[in-house]
Scaffold this motif. Structure first.
Motif, PDB file in Angstrom:
ATOM      1  N   VAL A 229       0.028   3.529   6.272  1.00  0.00           N
ATOM      2  CA  VAL A 229       0.749   3.358   5.007  1.00  0.00           C
ATOM      3  C   VAL A 229      -0.271   2.982   3.945  1.00  0.00           C
ATOM      4  N   ALA A 230      -0.485   3.859   2.965  1.00  0.00           N
ATOM      5  CA  ALA A 230      -1.423   3.586   1.874  1.00  0.00           C
ATOM      6  C   ALA A 230      -0.682   2.801   0.799  1.00  0.00           C
ATOM      7  N   ARG A 231      -1.241   1.667   0.413  1.00  0.00           N
ATOM      8  CA  ARG A 231      -0.588   0.780  -0.546  1.00  0.00           C
ATOM      9  C   ARG A 231      -1.462   0.596  -1.783  1.00  0.00           C
ATOM     10  N   ALA A 232      -0.811   0.270  -2.901  1.00  0.00           N
ATOM     11  CA  ALA A 232      -1.521   0.060  -4.162  1.00  0.00           C
ATOM     12  C   ALA A 232      -2.388  -1.186  -4.069  1.00  0.00           C
ATOM     13  N   PRO A 233      -3.666  -1.099  -4.443  1.00  0.00           N
ATOM     14  CA  PRO A 233      -4.552  -2.275  -4.366  1.00  0.00           C
ATOM     15  C   PRO A 233      -4.270  -3.319  -5.434  1.00  0.00           C
ATOM     16  N   GLY A 234      -3.453  -2.988  -6.414  1.00  0.00           N
ATOM     17  CA  GLY A 234      -3.129  -3.919  -7.492  1.00  0.00           C
ATOM     18  C   GLY A 234      -2.145  -3.264  -8.440  1.00  0.00           C
ATOM     19  N   PRO A 235      -1.747  -3.969  -9.496  1.00  0.00           N
ATOM     20  CA  PRO A 235      -0.859  -3.348 -10.480  1.00  0.00           C
ATOM     21  C   PRO A 235      -1.584  -2.250 -11.244  1.00  0.00           C
ATOM     22  N   GLY A 236      -0.911  -1.144 -11.444  1.00  0.00           N
ATOM     23  CA  GLY A 236      -1.540  -0.027 -12.137  1.00  0.00           C
ATOM     24  C   GLY A 236      -0.657   1.194 -12.141  1.00  0.00           C
ATOM     25  N   VAL A 237      -1.281   2.335 -12.345  1.00  0.00           N
ATOM     26  CA  VAL A 237      -0.572   3.613 -12.472  1.00  0.00           C
ATOM     27  C   VAL A 237      -1.258   4.634 -11.577  1.00  0.00           C
ATOM     28  N   VAL A 238      -0.462   5.462 -10.916  1.00  0.00           N
ATOM     29  CA  VAL A 238      -1.019   6.577 -10.149  1.00  0.00           C
ATOM     30  C   VAL A 238      -0.806   7.863 -10.933  1.00  0.00           C
ATOM     31  N   THR A 239      -1.803   8.705 -10.902  1.00  0.00           N
ATOM     32  CA  THR A 239      -1.720   9.985 -11.589  1.00  0.00           C
ATOM     33  C   THR A 239      -2.457  11.030 -10.764  1.00  0.00           C
ATOM     34  N   ASN A 240      -2.305  12.280 -11.170  1.00  0.00           N
ATOM     35  CA  ASN A 240      -2.959  13.388 -10.465  1.00  0.00           C
ATOM     36  C   ASN A 240      -2.588  13.394  -8.990  1.00  0.00           C
ATOM     37  N   VAL A 241      -1.291  13.214  -8.721  1.00  0.00           N
ATOM     38  CA  VAL A 241      -0.796  13.234  -7.338  1.00  0.00           C
ATOM     39  C   VAL A 241      -0.692  14.692  -6.884  1.00  0.00           C
ATOM     40  N   HIS A 242      -1.440  15.032  -5.871  1.00  0.00           N
ATOM     41  CA  HIS A 242      -1.384  16.401  -5.343  1.00  0.00           C
ATOM     42  C   HIS A 242      -1.208  16.352  -3.828  1.00  0.00           C
ATOM     43  N   LEU A 243      -0.076  15.826  -3.411  1.00  0.00           N
ATOM     44  CA  LEU A 243       0.275  15.737  -2.003  1.00  0.00           C
ATOM     45  C   LEU A 243       1.544  16.523  -1.744  1.00  0.00           C
ATOM     46  N   GLY A 244       1.677  16.978  -0.520  1.00  0.00           N
ATOM     47  CA  GLY A 244       2.884  17.671  -0.087  1.00  0.00           C
ATOM     48  C   GLY A 244       3.258  17.233   1.310  1.00  0.00           C
ATOM     49  N   LEU A 245       4.545  17.220   1.588  1.00  0.00           N
ATOM     50  CA  LEU A 245       5.001  16.844   2.919  1.00  0.00           C
ATOM     51  C   LEU A 245       4.436  17.805   3.955  1.00  0.00           C
ATOM     52  N   GLY A 246       3.961  17.266   5.032  1.00  0.00           N
ATOM     53  CA  GLY A 246       3.361  18.078   6.078  1.00  0.00           C
ATOM     54  C   GLY A 246       1.894  18.360   5.879  1.00  0.00           C
ATOM     55  N   GLN A 247       1.340  17.988   4.723  1.00  0.00           N
ATOM     56  CA  GLN A 247      -0.082  18.213   4.459  1.00  0.00           C
ATOM     57  C   GLN A 247      -0.930  17.289   5.331  1.00  0.00           C
ATOM     58  N   PHE A 248      -1.994  17.826   5.873  1.00  0.00           N
ATOM     59  CA  PHE A 248      -2.909  17.028   6.687  1.00  0.00           C
ATOM     60  C   PHE A 248      -4.031  16.527   5.785  1.00  0.00           C
ATOM     61  N   VAL A 249      -4.226  15.223   5.791  1.00  0.00           N
ATOM     62  CA  VAL A 249      -5.280  14.617   4.975  1.00  0.00           C
ATOM     63  C   VAL A 249      -6.296  13.979   5.901  1.00  0.00           C
TER      64      VAL A 249
END
Length: 387
Positions: A229-249
């Motif tokens: 489970v990847a969690r936010a390291p602090g308060p902020g904003v996420v952008t440029n999200v390029h993930l898809g269900l089933g994608q292998f990282v």
């Protein structure tokens, strides 16, 4: 015959010299026609002198830039373990708090690794005629406590650095230190519990290297499971999200960008002759293009110590670049500015990379030139809505 000489006949086409009128009009009017030209030139010279004088004075007593930039700490979020994405908990440009889940990796392979490590530990402990239940539970607690301590330590170090720059309050820094102390105490307690369980093994199991190796393998497996489970390291904003269900990282492969909300500052590039009177902690007034009509307060945090002038080398020797300009452009040094208050004082309309008008008030800002420049800045804060 008479000796009298008759006067020469008059020639009407050739008037007598004394009868010709003397026209001196143009010689008198010519100087008066040049007076407007001299007046215009004098006005132009006065204006140019005023502009040059103001430019020099403002560089020393009211340095600033209309091209300040909103800057922030940008982190490429990458998973610690490899696996298949089974859930995406955030959307693009989402605002997060510390610890919020961003995405989840299929935990099943890591659950199997934990079970395998538990079986290995049980097998080793069984060889010394002892029960492994307490040790397994203790190792799981150690893994969880270590993960919490790592997160708390990162948060405390970031809060301390931000407090030194005046971005967060002392209460926030103290709270982060208290959270770190509590997490480290929990880790020590878990380690003590595990040590107590090992002591119960008796003389045969005390300090047994096989048991210790099995315990470490179980702790690693537990930690990998928590990392799914990847969690936010602090308060902020996420952008440029390029993930898809089933994608292998893969491990270390960036999946999105995290903008740290607690590490935001303003960068203004000033000419070297504008830094004559600028010192850290000088007062700064700021105008965001996105927020017309409002003046924000800040202060100079630091001055850049160097830039890359673009000097290159070939064959181990510096390249002599030919000069193709009459006047070489002035070198500009970065000045780091922070907004007064905490991160909650940052306007929500401000975006990373946004343009800001910056005016520094050196020596307390009491100089006439500084006050005049501040007046013009306030007027200009309303004109930002026009372009």
């Amino acid at each position: 015959m008479s000796n009298e000489t008759s006067p020469p006949p008059s020639n009407p086409s050739k008037p007598v010299a004394q009868d010709m009128p003397t026209d001196t009009g143009p010689e008198i009017a010519e100087p008066e026609s040049k007076k407007p030209i001299f007046l215009v030139l004098a006005i132009v010279l006065v204006l140019l002198s005023g502009i040059v004088t103001w430019t020099v004075a403002s560089d020393h007593y009211a340095p600033g830039s209309s091209r300040g930039i909103v800057s922030a700490s940008v982190v490429q979020v990458a998973p610690r373990v490899s696996g298949r994405i089974i859930a995406i908990e955030v959307h693009d440009n989402a605002i997060l708090d510390t610890g919020d889940a961003m995405f989840r990796i299929d935990p099943r392979p890591f659950e199997l690794a934990v079970e395998r490590a538990q079986a290995s530990l049980a097998q080793v402990v069984q060889g010394v005629d002892a029960s492994s239940a307490q040790i397994e539970a203790a190792q799981a607690q150690i893994a969880q406590a270590r993960a919490n301590a790592d997160t708390a330590r990162t948060s405390a170090e970031r809060s301390a650095a931000l407090f030194e720059r005046g971005i967060v309050s002392g209460a926030a820094r103290d709270q982060a230190q208290a959270n770190l102390a509590a997490a480290e105490a929990a880790l020590h307690a878990a380690q003590a519990t595990a040590e107590s369980a090992r002591l119960q093994l008796g003389a045969a199991g005390e300090g047994n290297p096989q048991i210790r190796a099995a315990e470490l393998a179980l702790e690693v497996a537990e930690y990998d499971l928590l990392s799914t489970v990847a969690r936010a390291p602090g308060p902020g904003v996420v952008t440029n999200v390029h993930l898809g269900l089933g994608q292998f990282v893969g491990t270390g492969s960036p999946t999105m960008t995290f903008i740290d909300g607690e590490a935001v500052w303003i960068t203004a590039d000033l000419r070297e002759n504008q830094l004559v009177n600028v010192q850290p902690n000088d007062r700064v007034t700021l105008v965001f293009d996105a927020i017309p009509g409002q003046i924000f307060e800040g202060h100079v945090e630091s001055l850049g110590w160097g830039i890359n002038p673009g000097r290159s080398e070939v064959g181990g020797l510096p390249v002599n670049t030919p000069i193709s300009q009459w006047f070489e452009p002035a070198r500009k040094m970065p000045v780091r500015i922070v907004l007064e208050g905490t991160t909650h004082t940052w306007p929500r309309q401000a975006r990373l990379g946004g343009k800001i008008n910056v005016l520094i008030h050196p020596d307390g800002g009491t100089h006439f030139v500084t006050r005049t420049a501040a007046f013009f800045q306030r007027i200009g804060s309303w004109t930002t809505a026009l372009y």
